[in-house]
Design a protein around this motif. Structure first.
Motif, PDB file in Angstrom:
ATOM      1  N   THR A  79      -0.490  -9.020  -3.283  1.00 34.74           N
ATOM      2  CA  THR A  79       0.304 -10.231  -3.475  1.00 34.74           C
ATOM      3  C   THR A  79       1.796  -9.922  -3.544  1.00 34.74           C
ATOM      4  O   THR A  79       2.618 -10.819  -3.361  1.00 34.74           O
ATOM      5  CB  THR A  79      -0.162 -10.972  -4.737  1.00 34.74           C
ATOM      6  OG1 THR A  79      -0.452 -10.025  -5.778  1.00 34.74           O
ATOM      7  CG2 THR A  79      -1.435 -11.758  -4.449  1.00 34.74           C
ATOM      8  N   GLU A  80       2.134  -8.677  -3.814  1.00 31.89           N
ATOM      9  CA  GLU A  80       3.488  -8.161  -3.641  1.00 31.89           C
ATOM     10  C   GLU A  80       3.371  -6.689  -3.259  1.00 31.89           C
ATOM     11  O   GLU A  80       2.513  -5.971  -3.779  1.00 31.89           O
ATOM     12  CB  GLU A  80       4.332  -8.271  -4.921  1.00 31.89           C
ATOM     13  CG  GLU A  80       4.655  -9.678  -5.378  1.00 31.89           C
ATOM     14  CD  GLU A  80       5.497  -9.689  -6.657  1.00 31.89           C
ATOM     15  OE1 GLU A  80       6.165  -8.666  -6.951  1.00 31.89           O
ATOM     16  OE2 GLU A  80       5.484 -10.716  -7.366  1.00 31.89           O
ATOM     17  N   LEU A  81       4.230  -6.251  -2.354  1.00 30.93           N
ATOM     18  CA  LEU A  81       4.368  -4.830  -2.025  1.00 30.93           C
ATOM     19  C   LEU A  81       5.838  -4.588  -1.744  1.00 30.93           C
ATOM     20  O   LEU A  81       6.409  -5.204  -0.838  1.00 30.93           O
ATOM     21  CB  LEU A  81       3.537  -4.453  -0.798  1.00 30.93           C
ATOM     22  CG  LEU A  81       3.728  -3.001  -0.323  1.00 30.93           C
ATOM     23  CD1 LEU A  81       3.075  -2.019  -1.289  1.00 30.93           C
ATOM     24  CD2 LEU A  81       3.188  -2.799   1.090  1.00 30.93           C
ATOM     25  N   GLY A  82       6.461  -3.707  -2.523  1.00 30.15           N
ATOM     26  CA  GLY A  82       7.889  -3.516  -2.314  1.00 30.15           C
ATOM     27  C   GLY A  82       8.408  -2.225  -2.899  1.00 30.15           C
ATOM     28  O   GLY A  82       7.734  -1.539  -3.665  1.00 30.15           O
ATOM     29  N   CYS A  83       9.640  -1.925  -2.517  1.00 25.60           N
ATOM     30  CA  CYS A  83      10.332  -0.723  -2.980  1.00 25.60           C
ATOM     31  C   CYS A  83      11.825  -1.002  -2.925  1.00 25.60           C
ATOM     32  O   CYS A  83      12.314  -1.601  -1.958  1.00 25.60           O
ATOM     33  CB  CYS A  83       9.976   0.464  -2.089  1.00 25.60           C
ATOM     34  SG  CYS A  83      10.830   2.011  -2.493  1.00 25.60           S
ATOM     35  N   GLY A  84      12.554  -0.587  -3.933  1.00 27.35           N
ATOM     36  CA  GLY A  84      13.993  -0.765  -3.926  1.00 27.35           C
ATOM     37  C   GLY A  84      14.666   0.086  -2.862  1.00 27.35           C
ATOM     38  O   GLY A  84      14.187   1.170  -2.519  1.00 27.35           O
ATOM     39  N   ALA A  85      15.781  -0.420  -2.329  1.00 27.92           N
ATOM     40  CA  ALA A  85      16.565   0.321  -1.332  1.00 27.92           C
ATOM     41  C   ALA A  85      17.541   1.231  -2.060  1.00 27.92           C
ATOM     42  O   ALA A  85      18.760   1.072  -1.986  1.00 27.92           O
ATOM     43  CB  ALA A  85      17.294  -0.651  -0.414  1.00 27.92           C
ATOM     44  N   VAL A  86      16.987   2.205  -2.759  1.00 26.76           N
ATOM     45  CA  VAL A  86      17.782   3.036  -3.657  1.00 26.76           C
ATOM     46  C   VAL A  86      17.304   4.478  -3.560  1.00 26.76           C
ATOM     47  O   VAL A  86      16.138   4.744  -3.237  1.00 26.76           O
ATOM     48  CB  VAL A  86      17.663   2.506  -5.111  1.00 26.76           C
ATOM     49  CG1 VAL A  86      16.229   2.588  -5.619  1.00 26.76           C
ATOM     50  CG2 VAL A  86      18.618   3.218  -6.046  1.00 26.76           C
ATOM     51  N   ASP A  87      18.193   5.389  -3.813  1.00 22.47           N
ATOM     52  CA  ASP A  87      17.861   6.810  -3.788  1.00 22.47           C
ATOM     53  C   ASP A  87      16.579   7.086  -4.573  1.00 22.47           C
ATOM     54  O   ASP A  87      16.448   6.678  -5.724  1.00 22.47           O
ATOM     55  CB  ASP A  87      19.033   7.596  -4.394  1.00 22.47           C
ATOM     56  CG  ASP A  87      18.735   9.071  -4.567  1.00 22.47           C
ATOM     57  OD1 ASP A  87      18.379   9.720  -3.568  1.00 22.47           O
ATOM     58  OD2 ASP A  87      18.851   9.563  -5.713  1.00 22.47           O
ATOM     59  N   LYS A  88      15.618   7.751  -3.901  1.00 23.17           N
ATOM     60  CA  LYS A  88      14.318   8.117  -4.479  1.00 23.17           C
ATOM     61  C   LYS A  88      13.541   6.896  -4.968  1.00 23.17           C
ATOM     62  O   LYS A  88      12.796   6.947  -5.953  1.00 23.17           O
ATOM     63  CB  LYS A  88      14.491   9.147  -5.598  1.00 23.17           C
ATOM     64  CG  LYS A  88      15.198  10.425  -5.124  1.00 23.17           C
ATOM     65  CD  LYS A  88      15.413  11.420  -6.240  1.00 23.17           C
ATOM     66  CE  LYS A  88      16.198  12.622  -5.749  1.00 23.17           C
ATOM     67  NZ  LYS A  88      17.590  12.289  -5.336  1.00 23.17           N
ATOM     68  N   GLY A  89      13.699   5.791  -4.244  1.00 17.38           N
ATOM     69  CA  GLY A  89      13.034   4.554  -4.628  1.00 17.38           C
ATOM     70  C   GLY A  89      11.529   4.675  -4.688  1.00 17.38           C
ATOM     71  O   GLY A  89      10.879   4.012  -5.501  1.00 17.38           O
TER      72      GLY A  89
END
Length: 751
Positions: free
Chosen positions: A635-645
């Motif tokens: 229902t959600e799949l995500g990752c921040g656009a950040v170093d070592k996210g």
């Protein structure tokens, strides 16, 4: 006559002031003024001169046709044009008196841009100024190999003399008014995107936020009257005559050609982490707004009847709850585009800094500011002295949070849902409201009855009984009665919640607390908000994973950690162990079921019967879960656009929130590449037909026709209805713009 009269008057006045020289000058100026008046009264109207059509625009033969990758701003080359034309216009002032010219100069021309095929046309500039395209007659050709000849060029040149320009991306302007460009064809440049990666075509489902936007989901551009004669845009912040929603969803649809499911996030707000005191309500940004032709209404309440958002740094901490009419309009628009709509009611916590609320986790005054909804719990919290957790005393607090609204308390209005039940703001009121709104919208494909309420679903009034889970089961049945059998229902469990409870005070116990919900006849799928880590990268010389990967972006390294690595093969027993990379293997001793303790072992969780362990003893009788009985949705799949996210995909940056954090060992520097690799790793792991796909990753069910994880229900988090680059750059409109640079947004990054 005016020429003679004014020349004599000018001579007389000039002679008095300046003598002979003044008389001469006055006569000349008077004659000039008089000639203007005579011309206006007696003379013929001055004809506008038609300049050469290519004054500033290139039109060279044999020029290079650019080839673009991703997003580019391209200056065009004119490939066809007619002579400039005069066009009559209707423009009358008060009482029918003309106050403007009754004709204008217009141009018909085509501008070649680049090699096709291009996925999306963004903004257009004319002479360096952003062109408002609403009302203009222009056509965009993406440059595919099947495009046909433009109708205007055919009409002017004839069928035999008109190429289709296949393989060339170009624009045709028909009757472009040239008044503001000095009656010449302006220099045209455009924003184009040619998708070259494999992520965009693999995205089949996505969430749309912000969830907190009073009219941001309205496809109709709206203005707000701020004072007599003065208006500002309410929801058209990129192009003044096109709504933010339309620009954003147009782009999403163009960049993700295989997109099928859109989950529309709609937020109400909690005001306390103590479930017995927490009200879940719609909120608004300001007490008054004057927006012609519409007004804010949610659940039959006007903005004067609901609380104002708390303040942060001089403005509302969040946008307001979407008006019911804008949600209905958004659903209709998504359906008209061919999307299947999932309605996602979402709880956000509006708890300001400096609040005087008692913290259920510490007993001190002052709850965490703007926290995660998963922290709503009982008071005192589990593990604290005097906590009702594990006793019957818990029931009253949970019951107050859930509320007593019934289906009969809701009725359809013209563009809202009216409520006539008890004067309360319980959780049921929110969910039943949106179930009725979905019905009013003519039906939707799917709906969530909540998400990530971990602090509530873990609460017990006995060893294996969970009152809020029981409430969710009853709520799901009531929602089913409203939306009917064709709408699929689920609950979006947090990735640390879906598989069961491992009580902190009894780490050898495992209780499958959500199994009764997953087994409910009203629930169609097991929902997981998947933010499980896919890396353990440090960026140091003694890299723990150096033996298996050269860098953290390596796709096979990330994929190996989908069903491996932390949370599958091993775990960190403490923060100190994490710091020193001391990994403890995950085992089950004599029990022989190590998958019980593996958060990432989705396949074994789905494939096996579940037996609770209480006091370390395995129950002989299984829970209600039937192995392989229902599909899993992310229902959600995500990752921040950040170093070592990928080390810690669940954290995000937000200066106002107590949840503000960066991933383990991260510098905090923006890194959209790791976000993209994280999503690519998942889509290729789960979706058949992807490079290197192994059917064992996502097996077929023996109980229904389909795979374990529905590959069309990987809802990527997230796309914003506020179009890029207006968001995040318009910080005068939206205060969360700074969060975008390292956040989970795909807006401004796809393509």
């Amino acid at each position: 006559m005016a020429t003679l009269a004014l020349s004599l008057a000018g001579q007389f006045a000039g002679g008095i002031v300046g003598g002979p020289f003044g008389a001469t000058l006055g006569r000349a100026l008077g004659a000039l003024a008089g000639s203007v008046i005579d011309g206006a009264i007696f003379g013929e109207e001055q004809q506008q001169t038609l300049p050469a059509p290519f004054a500033l625009q290139g039109s060279s033969e044999g020029g290079v046709i650019p080839r673009i990758y991703g997003w580019n701003r391209v200056t065009g080359n004119i490939i066809w044009a007619t002579n400039l034309e005069r066009q009559s216009i209707q423009n009358t002032g008060s009482k029918g008196m003309s106050d403007a010219p009754d004709e204008q100069i217009v141009a018909n021309f085509a501008v070649g841009l680049c090699e096709g095929e291009v996925a999306h046309l963004g903004r257009i500039w004319a002479d360096g100024r952003l062109l408002e395209t609403q009302g203009l007659n222009f056509r965009f050709y993406s440059g595919d190999q099947s495009q046909t000849a433009d109708s205007l060029i055919v009409a002017k040149q004839g069928v035999q003399n008109t190429p289709a320009y296949r393989g060339l991306c170009y624009l045709v302007f028909e009757g472009l008014p040239l008044t503001e460009f000095g009656n010449r064809i302006p220099n045209i440049s455009v924003e184009l995107c040619r998708v070259v990666g494999d992520l965009e075509p693999s995205i089949k489902a996505i969430t749309v936020i912000p969830g907190s936007t009073e009219f941001g989901y309205d496809p109709v551009p709206r203005v707000r009257i701020v004072s007599p004669g003065k208006t500002v845009s309410e929801n058209a912040n990129q192009l003044g005559q096109t709504s933010d929603w339309s620009i954003s969803i147009d782009e999403l649809q163009a960049l993700c050609p295989n997109l099928k499911h859109v989950a529309l996030v709609v937020a109400w707000f909690g005001d306390d982490l103590r479930c017995g005191q927490c009200k879940i309500q719609p909120r608004v940004e300001v007490s008054t707004k004057n927006i012609p032709d519409t007004s804010w209404v949610v659940s039959g309440n006007t903005r004067a009847q609901v609380p104002l958002m708390t303040q942060y740094e001089g403005g509302p901490a969040y946008g307001g709850t979407p008006s019911d009419n804008s949600v209905l309009a958004a659903i209709a628009d998504l359906k008209s585009r061919g999307f299947k709509v999932t309605l996602y009611p979402f709880v956000m916590m509006d708890i300001a800094h400096g609040n005087g609320l008692t913290d259920p986790y510490t007993g001190t005054v002052g709850q965490s500011a703007y926290p995660w909804r998963g922290r709503i719990t009982c008071a005192p919290a589990p593990g604290q002295p005097g906590s009702p957790d594990g006793t019957g005393a818990l029931d009253a607090q949970v019951s107050t949070f859930t509320g007593s609204a019934t289906v009969a308390d809701f009725s359809n209005g013209s563009d809202t849902i009216n409520y006539s039940g008890p004067e309360e703001w319980g959780y049921r009121r929110m969910i039943l409201h949106y179930a009725k709104l979905a019905q009013l919208a003519g039906g939707i494909d799917a709906m969530l009855i909540g998400s990530e309420l971990r602090g509530l679903t873990w609460l017990r009034n006995g060893p294996t009984s969970f009152p809020f889970v029981d409430d969710l089961i009853e709520l799901a049945a009531d929602v089913r009665g409203i939306v009917g059998p064709s709408t699929k229902l689920s609950y979006g469990a947090d990735w640390s919640e879906y598989a069961g409870l491992q009580p902190p005070d009894a780490p050898g116990d495992k209780i499958f607390h959500l199994d009764a919900l997953w087994a409910s006849s009203a629930i169609d799928a097991v929902g997981i908000d998947n933010y499980m880590p896919l890396s353990d990268w440090r960026g140091v010389e003694e890299e723990p994973d150096a033996a298996v990967a050269k860098h953290p972006y390596q796709l096979d390294y990330l994929q190996a950690n989908i069903a491996g690595g932390e949370g599958f093969d091993w775990y960190y027993a403490s923060d100190a162990d994490r710091e020193n990379a001391i990994r403890t293997p995950i085992t089950d001793g004599v029990g022989g079921e190590p998958w019980l303790w593996r958060l990432k072992d989705i396949k074994n969780w789905w494939s096996n019967a579940h037996h609770n362990r209480v006091g370390g003893v395995r129950d002989a009788v299984a829970t209600p879960w039937v192995p392989q009985s229902k599909p899993i949705w992310f229902t959600e799949l995500g990752c921040g656009a950040v170093d070592k996210g990928a080390n810690q995909p669940n954290v995000f940056g937000d200066a106002k929130s107590a949840e503000n954090a960066r991933p383990y060992f991260s510098s905090g520097v923006a890194d959209p590449h790791i976000q993209r690799q994280f999503l690519r790793a998942h889509h290729q792991w789960w979706q058949a037909g992807s490079p290197g796909f192994d059917p064992g990753n996502n097996p077929d069910s023996t109980q229904y026709a389909g795979q374990m994880l529905d590959p069309e229900r990987i809802y990527v988090w997230t796309w914003d209805a506020r179009p890029y680059p207006a968001f995040p750059s318009r910080e005068d409109v939206w205060s969360d713009g700074p969060n975008h640079v390292s956040g989970h947004w795909l807006t401004g990054r796809l393509g």
